[in-house]
Design a protein around this motif. Sequence first.
Motif, PDB file in Angstrom:
ATOM      1  N   ASP A  30       0.803  -1.220   0.000  1.00 18.13           N
ATOM      2  CA  ASP A  30       0.000   0.000   0.000  1.00 18.13           C
ATOM      3  C   ASP A  30       0.838   1.273   0.000  1.00 18.13           C
ATOM      4  O   ASP A  30       0.351   2.324  -0.398  1.00 18.13           O
ATOM      5  N   TYR A  31       2.072   1.216   0.462  1.00 21.56           N
ATOM      6  CA  TYR A  31       2.878   2.424   0.597  1.00 21.56           C
ATOM      7  C   TYR A  31       3.832   2.653  -0.577  1.00 21.56           C
ATOM      8  O   TYR A  31       4.601   3.614  -0.580  1.00 21.56           O
ATOM      9  N   TYR A  32       3.782   1.794  -1.569  1.00 19.12           N
ATOM     10  CA  TYR A  32       4.791   1.809  -2.617  1.00 19.12           C
ATOM     11  C   TYR A  32       4.209   1.944  -4.009  1.00 19.12           C
ATOM     12  O   TYR A  32       3.127   1.442  -4.309  1.00 19.12           O
ATOM     13  N   THR A  33       4.973   2.616  -4.860  1.00 18.26           N
ATOM     14  CA  THR A  33       4.719   2.595  -6.292  1.00 18.26           C
ATOM     15  C   THR A  33       5.378   1.350  -6.872  1.00 18.26           C
ATOM     16  O   THR A  33       6.516   1.034  -6.528  1.00 18.26           O
ATOM     17  N   ILE A  34       4.653   0.663  -7.722  1.00 21.06           N
ATOM     18  CA  ILE A  34       5.200  -0.485  -8.438  1.00 21.06           C
ATOM     19  C   ILE A  34       5.168  -0.165  -9.924  1.00 21.06           C
ATOM     20  O   ILE A  34       4.150   0.309 -10.447  1.00 21.06           O
ATOM     21  N   GLY A  35       6.283  -0.415 -10.566  1.00 20.87           N
ATOM     22  CA  GLY A  35       6.362  -0.155 -12.002  1.00 20.87           C
ATOM     23  C   GLY A  35       6.756  -1.393 -12.770  1.00 20.87           C
ATOM     24  O   GLY A  35       7.457  -2.274 -12.251  1.00 20.87           O
ATOM     25  N   TRP A  36       6.274  -1.465 -13.988  1.00 27.41           N
ATOM     26  CA  TRP A  36       6.686  -2.509 -14.929  1.00 27.41           C
ATOM     27  C   TRP A  36       7.583  -1.873 -15.983  1.00 27.41           C
ATOM     28  O   TRP A  36       7.225  -0.843 -16.580  1.00 27.41           O
ATOM     29  N   VAL A  48       6.950   0.856 -18.713  1.00 24.80           N
ATOM     30  CA  VAL A  48       5.714   0.507 -19.407  1.00 24.80           C
ATOM     31  C   VAL A  48       4.485   1.014 -18.669  1.00 24.80           C
ATOM     32  O   VAL A  48       3.612   1.651 -19.255  1.00 24.80           O
ATOM     33  N   SER A  49       4.402   0.714 -17.389  1.00 23.25           N
ATOM     34  CA  SER A  49       3.217   1.080 -16.619  1.00 23.25           C
ATOM     35  C   SER A  49       3.571   1.140 -15.142  1.00 23.25           C
ATOM     36  O   SER A  49       4.448   0.413 -14.678  1.00 23.25           O
ATOM     37  N   PHE A  50       2.854   2.027 -14.414  1.00 21.92           N
ATOM     38  CA  PHE A  50       3.120   2.223 -12.996  1.00 21.92           C
ATOM     39  C   PHE A  50       1.799   2.368 -12.250  1.00 21.92           C
ATOM     40  O   PHE A  50       0.840   2.935 -12.778  1.00 21.92           O
ATOM     41  N   THR A  51       1.792   1.889 -11.011  1.00 22.22           N
ATOM     42  CA  THR A  51       0.664   2.121 -10.123  1.00 22.22           C
ATOM     43  C   THR A  51       1.195   2.685  -8.818  1.00 22.22           C
ATOM     44  O   THR A  51       2.107   2.109  -8.214  1.00 22.22           O
ATOM     45  N   SER A  52       0.663   3.834  -8.410  1.00 17.82           N
ATOM     46  CA  SER A  52       1.128   4.455  -7.174  1.00 17.82           C
ATOM     47  C   SER A  52       0.448   3.812  -5.982  1.00 17.82           C
ATOM     48  O   SER A  52      -0.467   2.993  -6.122  1.00 17.82           O
ATOM     49  N   SER A  53       0.859   4.204  -4.803  1.00 18.39           N
ATOM     50  CA  SER A  53       0.159   3.753  -3.614  1.00 18.39           C
ATOM     51  C   SER A  53      -1.297   4.202  -3.718  1.00 18.39           C
ATOM     52  O   SER A  53      -1.581   5.238  -4.316  1.00 18.39           O
ATOM     53  N   PRO A  54      -2.226   3.439  -3.147  1.00 22.36           N
ATOM     54  CA  PRO A  54      -3.638   3.832  -3.188  1.00 22.36           C
ATOM     55  C   PRO A  54      -3.878   5.217  -2.592  1.00 22.36           C
ATOM     56  O   PRO A  54      -4.844   5.887  -2.957  1.00 22.36           O
ATOM     57  N   LEU A  55      -2.987   5.661  -1.720  1.00 22.87           N
ATOM     58  CA  LEU A  55      -3.114   6.992  -1.129  1.00 22.87           C
ATOM     59  C   LEU A  55      -3.121   8.069  -2.213  1.00 22.87           C
ATOM     60  O   LEU A  55      -3.826   9.073  -2.119  1.00 22.87           O
ATOM     61  N   HIS A  56      -2.343   7.884  -3.262  1.00 22.99           N
ATOM     62  CA  HIS A  56      -2.275   8.859  -4.355  1.00 22.99           C
ATOM     63  C   HIS A  56      -3.129   8.462  -5.541  1.00 22.99           C
ATOM     64  O   HIS A  56      -3.552   9.317  -6.317  1.00 22.99           O
ATOM     65  N   GLY A  57      -3.353   7.166  -5.726  1.00 23.43           N
ATOM     66  CA  GLY A  57      -4.291   6.690  -6.728  1.00 23.43           C
ATOM     67  C   GLY A  57      -3.945   7.020  -8.161  1.00 23.43           C
ATOM     68  O   GLY A  57      -4.828   7.341  -8.958  1.00 23.43           O
ATOM     69  N   ALA A 105       9.409  12.217  -8.866  1.00 17.44           N
ATOM     70  CA  ALA A 105       8.992  12.210 -10.264  1.00 17.44           C
ATOM     71  C   ALA A 105       7.842  11.230 -10.451  1.00 17.44           C
ATOM     72  O   ALA A 105       7.722  10.230  -9.750  1.00 17.44           O
ATOM     73  N   TRP A 106       6.991  11.551 -11.428  1.00 18.77           N
ATOM     74  CA  TRP A 106       5.936  10.628 -11.816  1.00 18.77           C
ATOM     75  C   TRP A 106       5.893  10.531 -13.326  1.00 18.77           C
ATOM     76  O   TRP A 106       5.656  11.533 -13.995  1.00 18.77           O
ATOM     77  N   PRO A 107       6.088   9.318 -13.849  1.00 18.19           N
ATOM     78  CA  PRO A 107       6.431   8.124 -13.097  1.00 18.19           C
ATOM     79  C   PRO A 107       7.894   8.154 -12.648  1.00 18.19           C
ATOM     80  O   PRO A 107       8.698   8.884 -13.222  1.00 18.19           O
ATOM     81  N   PRO A 108       8.244   7.358 -11.670  1.00 20.06           N
ATOM     82  CA  PRO A 108       9.641   7.329 -11.235  1.00 20.06           C
ATOM     83  C   PRO A 108      10.547   6.798 -12.340  1.00 20.06           C
ATOM     84  O   PRO A 108      10.192   5.841 -13.033  1.00 20.06           O
ATOM     85  N   PRO A 109      11.700   7.400 -12.535  1.00 20.82           N
ATOM     86  CA  PRO A 109      12.640   6.861 -13.525  1.00 20.82           C
ATOM     87  C   PRO A 109      13.239   5.551 -13.030  1.00 20.82           C
ATOM     88  O   PRO A 109      13.248   5.269 -11.840  1.00 20.82           O
ATOM     89  N   ALA A 110      13.780   4.787 -13.964  1.00 21.66           N
ATOM     90  CA  ALA A 110      14.343   3.479 -13.612  1.00 21.66           C
ATOM     91  C   ALA A 110      15.437   3.606 -12.553  1.00 21.66           C
ATOM     92  O   ALA A 110      15.517   2.792 -11.638  1.00 21.66           O
ATOM     93  N   TRP A 111      16.256   4.646 -12.664  1.00 19.52           N
ATOM     94  CA  TRP A 111      17.385   4.776 -11.731  1.00 19.52           C
ATOM     95  C   TRP A 111      16.912   5.051 -10.304  1.00 19.52           C
ATOM     96  O   TRP A 111      17.678   4.895  -9.349  1.00 19.52           O
ATOM     97  N   ASP A 112      15.676   5.479 -10.145  1.00 23.41           N
ATOM     98  CA  ASP A 112      15.145   5.814  -8.830  1.00 23.41           C
ATOM     99  C   ASP A 112      14.384   4.644  -8.198  1.00 23.41           C
ATOM    100  O   ASP A 112      13.923   4.744  -7.061  1.00 23.41           O
ATOM    101  N   MET A 113      14.225   3.565  -8.926  1.00 21.76           N
ATOM    102  CA  MET A 113      13.557   2.395  -8.372  1.00 21.76           C
ATOM    103  C   MET A 113      14.536   1.667  -7.457  1.00 21.76           C
ATOM    104  O   MET A 113      15.754   1.676  -7.683  1.00 21.76           O
TER     105      MET A 113
END
Length: 126
Positions: A30-36, A48-57, A105-113
């Motif tokens: 719930d607290y994390y952005t997950i990216g593909w 390709v695609s990202f989903t932020s924490s539900p807090l930001h939606g 940043a949104w979406p987060p860059p690869a180097w920031d993952m």
Amino acid sequence: QVQLVESGGDLVQPGGSLRLQCAVSGLALDYYTIGWFRLAPGKEREGVSFTSSPLHGRTYYTDSVKGRFTISREKSNNTVYLQMNGLIPQETAVYYCAENRYSRAWPPPAWDMNYWGRGHPVTVTS
């Protein structure tokens, strides 16, 4: 220990569909952005695609997959899904999931993952 593990179908004909899964352990999803991301032969890594924490939606799709890919998350099993429809051969790549919590940043860059999965190969061929 944080782990991200990708799984799902790996071979499909052009125009077909696959669903990838990213099983996350060691952190509260719930607290994390997950990216593909994907890395195709001879090309640069692409978000390709990202989903932020539900807090930001928030969700994000790169232009080439809009209308065909859908990202979702399931809190009950700490898993993020990527439904991919209308796949084309040029989308043959290794697909990775990764997490981030504090990127500005949104979406987060690869180097920031932070933590990454090992990757899952997807082949689109007739």
